[in-house]
Design a protein around this motif. Sequence first.
Motif, PDB file in Angstrom:
ATOM      1  N   PRO A  36      82.389 161.299  61.559  1.00  0.00           N
ATOM      2  CA  PRO A  36      81.392 161.881  62.669  1.00  0.00           C
ATOM      3  C   PRO A  36      81.875 160.963  64.276  1.00  0.00           C
ATOM      4  O   PRO A  36      82.314 160.349  64.499  1.00  0.00           O
ATOM      5  CB  PRO A  36      80.131 160.669  61.946  1.00  0.00           C
ATOM      6  N   GLN A  37      81.525 162.206  65.143  1.00  0.00           N
ATOM      7  CA  GLN A  37      81.767 162.013  66.760  1.00  0.00           C
ATOM      8  C   GLN A  37      80.936 161.114  67.103  1.00  0.00           C
ATOM      9  O   GLN A  37      79.831 161.224  66.795  1.00  0.00           O
ATOM     10  CB  GLN A  37      81.694 163.806  67.406  1.00  0.00           C
ATOM     11  N   PRO A  38      81.261 160.380  68.346  1.00  0.00           N
ATOM     12  CA  PRO A  38      80.141 160.041  68.637  1.00  0.00           C
ATOM     13  C   PRO A  38      79.219 160.596  69.646  1.00  0.00           C
ATOM     14  O   PRO A  38      79.497 161.845  70.417  1.00  0.00           O
ATOM     15  CB  PRO A  38      81.294 158.730  70.021  1.00  0.00           C
ATOM     16  N   SER A  39      78.109 159.905  69.847  1.00  0.00           N
ATOM     17  CA  SER A  39      77.563 160.696  71.230  1.00  0.00           C
ATOM     18  C   SER A  39      77.329 160.614  72.022  1.00  0.00           C
ATOM     19  O   SER A  39      78.548 159.712  72.453  1.00  0.00           O
ATOM     20  CB  SER A  39      76.018 159.954  70.010  1.00  0.00           C
ATOM     21  N   SER A  40      76.803 161.135  72.877  1.00  0.00           N
ATOM     22  CA  SER A  40      77.268 161.308  74.444  1.00  0.00           C
ATOM     23  C   SER A  40      76.474 159.615  74.773  1.00  0.00           C
ATOM     24  O   SER A  40      77.301 159.277  75.855  1.00  0.00           O
ATOM     25  CB  SER A  40      76.474 162.265  75.576  1.00  0.00           C
ATOM     26  N   ASP A  45      78.824 155.235  76.722  1.00  0.00           N
ATOM     27  CA  ASP A  45      78.628 153.124  77.106  1.00  0.00           C
ATOM     28  C   ASP A  45      80.114 152.750  76.815  1.00  0.00           C
ATOM     29  O   ASP A  45      80.373 151.858  77.871  1.00  0.00           O
ATOM     30  CB  ASP A  45      77.774 152.840  75.680  1.00  0.00           C
ATOM     31  N   ALA A  46      81.143 153.576  76.031  1.00  0.00           N
ATOM     32  CA  ALA A  46      81.688 153.465  76.374  1.00  0.00           C
ATOM     33  C   ALA A  46      83.187 153.194  77.126  1.00  0.00           C
ATOM     34  O   ALA A  46      84.114 152.497  77.616  1.00  0.00           O
ATOM     35  CB  ALA A  46      82.401 154.391  75.285  1.00  0.00           C
ATOM     36  N   ALA A  47      82.913 154.567  78.246  1.00  0.00           N
ATOM     37  CA  ALA A  47      82.911 154.381  79.516  1.00  0.00           C
ATOM     38  C   ALA A  47      83.156 153.456  80.216  1.00  0.00           C
ATOM     39  O   ALA A  47      83.475 152.676  81.171  1.00  0.00           O
ATOM     40  CB  ALA A  47      82.644 155.722  80.133  1.00  0.00           C
ATOM     41  N   LEU A  48      81.770 152.600  80.026  1.00  0.00           N
ATOM     42  CA  LEU A  48      81.391 151.649  81.148  1.00  0.00           C
ATOM     43  C   LEU A  48      81.662 149.873  81.023  1.00  0.00           C
ATOM     44  O   LEU A  48      82.112 149.034  82.049  1.00  0.00           O
ATOM     45  CB  LEU A  48      79.816 151.249  80.557  1.00  0.00           C
ATOM     46  N   LEU A  49      82.695 150.550  79.328  1.00  0.00           N
ATOM     47  CA  LEU A  49      84.050 148.891  78.829  1.00  0.00           C
ATOM     48  C   LEU A  49      84.396 149.243  80.081  1.00  0.00           C
ATOM     49  O   LEU A  49      85.207 147.759  79.946  1.00  0.00           O
ATOM     50  CB  LEU A  49      83.032 148.714  77.590  1.00  0.00           C
ATOM     51  N   GLY A  50      85.358 150.176  79.889  1.00  0.00           N
ATOM     52  CA  GLY A  50      86.864 149.951  80.468  1.00  0.00           C
ATOM     53  C   GLY A  50      87.593 150.504  79.956  1.00  0.00           C
ATOM     54  O   GLY A  50      86.703 150.198  78.412  1.00  0.00           O
ATOM     55  N   PRO A  51      88.922 150.414  79.785  1.00  0.00           N
ATOM     56  CA  PRO A  51      89.574 150.166  77.962  1.00  0.00           C
ATOM     57  C   PRO A  51      89.416 148.494  77.718  1.00  0.00           C
ATOM     58  O   PRO A  51      89.610 147.426  77.582  1.00  0.00           O
ATOM     59  CB  PRO A  51      90.749 150.071  79.846  1.00  0.00           C
ATOM     60  N   ILE A  52      90.503 148.945  76.341  1.00  0.00           N
ATOM     61  CA  ILE A  52      90.350 148.291  75.309  1.00  0.00           C
ATOM     62  C   ILE A  52      91.266 147.195  75.851  1.00  0.00           C
ATOM     63  O   ILE A  52      92.381 147.402  75.799  1.00  0.00           O
ATOM     64  CB  ILE A  52      89.486 148.392  74.121  1.00  0.00           C
ATOM     65  N   PRO A  53      90.790 145.839  75.600  1.00  0.00           N
ATOM     66  CA  PRO A  53      92.362 145.006  75.894  1.00  0.00           C
ATOM     67  C   PRO A  53      92.949 144.936  75.165  1.00  0.00           C
ATOM     68  O   PRO A  53      93.329 144.989  73.679  1.00  0.00           O
ATOM     69  CB  PRO A  53      91.919 143.299  76.386  1.00  0.00           C
TER      70      PRO A  53
END
Length: 141
Positions: A36-40, A45-53
Amino acid sequence: MIALGLKNLGFIPLDDFIVEDHGDGQVLAAWLSAQPQPSSQEIEDAALLGPIPTLDDYRRAIQSHVDATPQQRAYDSGVTCSSYVNSTNPTWAAEAAAFVAWRDAVWAYAYTELAKVEGGTRPQPSVADIVAELPAMVWPA
């Protein structure tokens, strides 16, 4: 353009990868997947969190915290402080022993929390959050 080249050379199966050239210098490349592809909203939301450490991000932050702590007592670093563990000066020896015990507790905590994240029993914390959770240093009186 690398994706286009790889696709054109046959390194990426055509059925598994799409490339869209919008003619404005931007190229959109995406893997096709049965997953399943992520919703927009999830993407935003992922973009707001920034890169995963990364593990190295955590390691560097924790080690910086470990090295900064004895600087409160005018030691250059954790290595310098711990080198006084067998000092003939009782104050320095006590500070070094307390520091070494604390340093070990910090890394034991960090590896315990890493195991929880890897085991799925804890969500991945931010680097700042894990540093804030570390045991507090208690210097001898």
